[in-house]
Design a protein around this motif. Structure first.
Motif, mmCIF file in Angstrom:
data_model
loop_
_atom_site.group_PDB
_atom_site.id
_atom_site.type_symbol
_atom_site.label_atom_id
_atom_site.label_comp_id
_atom_site.label_asym_id
_atom_site.label_seq_id
_atom_site.Cartn_x
_atom_site.Cartn_y
_atom_site.Cartn_z
ATOM 1 N N VAL A 195 34.292 38.459 48.054
ATOM 2 C CA VAL A 195 35.455 37.654 47.563
ATOM 3 C C VAL A 195 34.993 37.559 45.916
ATOM 4 N N GLY A 196 35.873 37.173 45.159
ATOM 5 C CA GLY A 196 35.893 36.826 43.911
ATOM 6 C C GLY A 196 36.867 36.023 43.353
ATOM 7 N N HIS A 197 36.536 34.991 42.488
ATOM 8 C CA HIS A 197 37.353 34.020 42.237
ATOM 9 C C HIS A 197 38.364 34.296 40.887
ATOM 10 N N HIS A 198 39.410 33.961 40.754
ATOM 11 C CA HIS A 198 40.254 34.450 39.455
ATOM 12 C C HIS A 198 39.556 34.357 38.212
ATOM 13 N N VAL A 199 38.938 33.241 38.158
ATOM 14 C CA VAL A 199 38.213 33.212 36.903
ATOM 15 C C VAL A 199 37.312 34.367 36.469
#
Ligand SMILES: NC(=O)c1ccc[n+]([C@@H]2O[C@H](COP(=O)([O-])OP(=O)(O)OC[C@H]3O[C@@H](n4cnc5c(N)ncnc54)[C@H](OP(=O)(O)O)[C@@H]3O)[C@@H](O)[C@H]2O)c1
Length: 284
Positions: A195-199
């Protein structure tokens, strides 16, 4: 400098554009392509120019790229669309946008892609050197069309193409993390999702957009801690189905990506190295 961004009404694009605008220097402008006039208004209020039209319409592409120096192609069709539409938008329209960009003298083209293009796992984190290997439980028209778009864009003469391959993106009110249970409920307990955060997705894409001398380069963007099916249930406050513990993960390295290159070459460091860091910060 004028940057055209497509796909700005989507989950990634709508969070990327305000960040692109926020770090713009005086004189730098942003243009967005949207399919619906009313949905362009929030971007106009932020200071972006708005072009209305469909990516599959070549006349629209000419208008969208006119006078632009860079393109960030975020748009894609993959949420519940027929395969023909996925191919038409993700490959054909992306390549046409690349051609329109060449014709109008655009210098830089960032293609937003997906880690799913790697296909089958390799028994270790995949790197950008790994060729696409069709197959695995997540293969289909979406990754296949994105993989071909990358190849065809790189083959265009006279365009500085860079690619960012995203993981499963979450955060800032995006319902994606909850939606992950649609798949995770059918997984083995230890099966992981990178996963990866939008930031951090925005951070990665901005680094790819602005770095000099990286024409033809691909970069994986992700966090440091893929989450298991059990964790996805826990994060969503959902009961863990007992069957999860009876299943065997068929491919434990499926779409688990190395982020070594973007760290080394572009200085990327995830603000949220794990989904737990994002939760702690109230950024889910
Ligand atoms: N979200 C993730 O976890 C994830 C993971 C890996 C890669 N990616 C990549 O990240 C990018 C953005 O994904 P997302 O999650 O933000 O997708 P999304 O929420 O489904 O948004 C897709 C965007 O593309 C636009 N679009 C689709 N077809 C179009 C067309 N024919 N003409 C013009 N615009 C069109 C949509 O416009 P409308 O609003 O008008 O439909 C929307 O703005 C995609 O390239 C995707 O492959 C995302």
């Amino acid at each position: 400098m004028l940057t055209l961004v497509t796909g700005t009404t989507g989950q990634v694009g709508r969070r990327f554009v305000p960040r692109l605008l926020a770090q713009s220097r005086p004189g730098e402008r942003v243009r967005v392509l949207v399919r619906d006039t009313a949905r362009g208004e929030p971007f106009a209020e932020l200071g972006a120019e708005v072009v209305v039209g469909d990516l599959r319409d070549t006349d629209v592409l000419g208008k969208a790229v006119a006078g632009a120096d860079a393109v960030v192609n975020v748009a894609a069709a993959f949420r519940g669309v027929p395969d023909e539409e996925a191919w038409a938008v993700n490959r054909d329209a992306a390549v046409e946008l690349g051609r329109a960009a060449v014709a109008s003298g655009v210098r830089r083209f960032v293609q937003v892609s997906t880690g799913l293009v790697y296909g089958e796992g390799r028994g270790r984190p995949v790197t950008e050197e790994d060729e696409s290997r069709p197959g695995g439980s997540m293969w289909g028209a979406y990754p296949a069309s994105k993989a071909e778009a990358e190849r065809e864009l790189f083959a265009l003469e006279g365009l500085d193409v860079r690619v960012g391959r995203l993981p499963f993106v979450y955060g800032e009110g995006d319902p994606h993390l909850a939606q992950s249970l649609m798949w995770a409920k059918n997984w083995a307990s230890a099966q992981r999702l990178h996963v990866g955060h939008h930031v951090d997705v925005a951070q990665g894409l901005l680094r790819i957009l602005h770095a000099p001398g990286i024409s033809g380069r691909v970069y994986n963007i992700a966090d440091d801690a893929p989450v298991t099916a059990v964790e996805l249930h826990q994060l969503n406050g959902a009961e863990i189905p007992g069957e999860l513990y009876e299943r065997v993960d068929p491919d434990p390295w499926l779409v688990i990506m190395s982020t070594g290159r973007i760290r080394r070459e572009l200085g990327y460091r995830p603000v949220y190295p794990s989904v737990y860091a994002a939760r702690e910060a109230g950024a889910l």
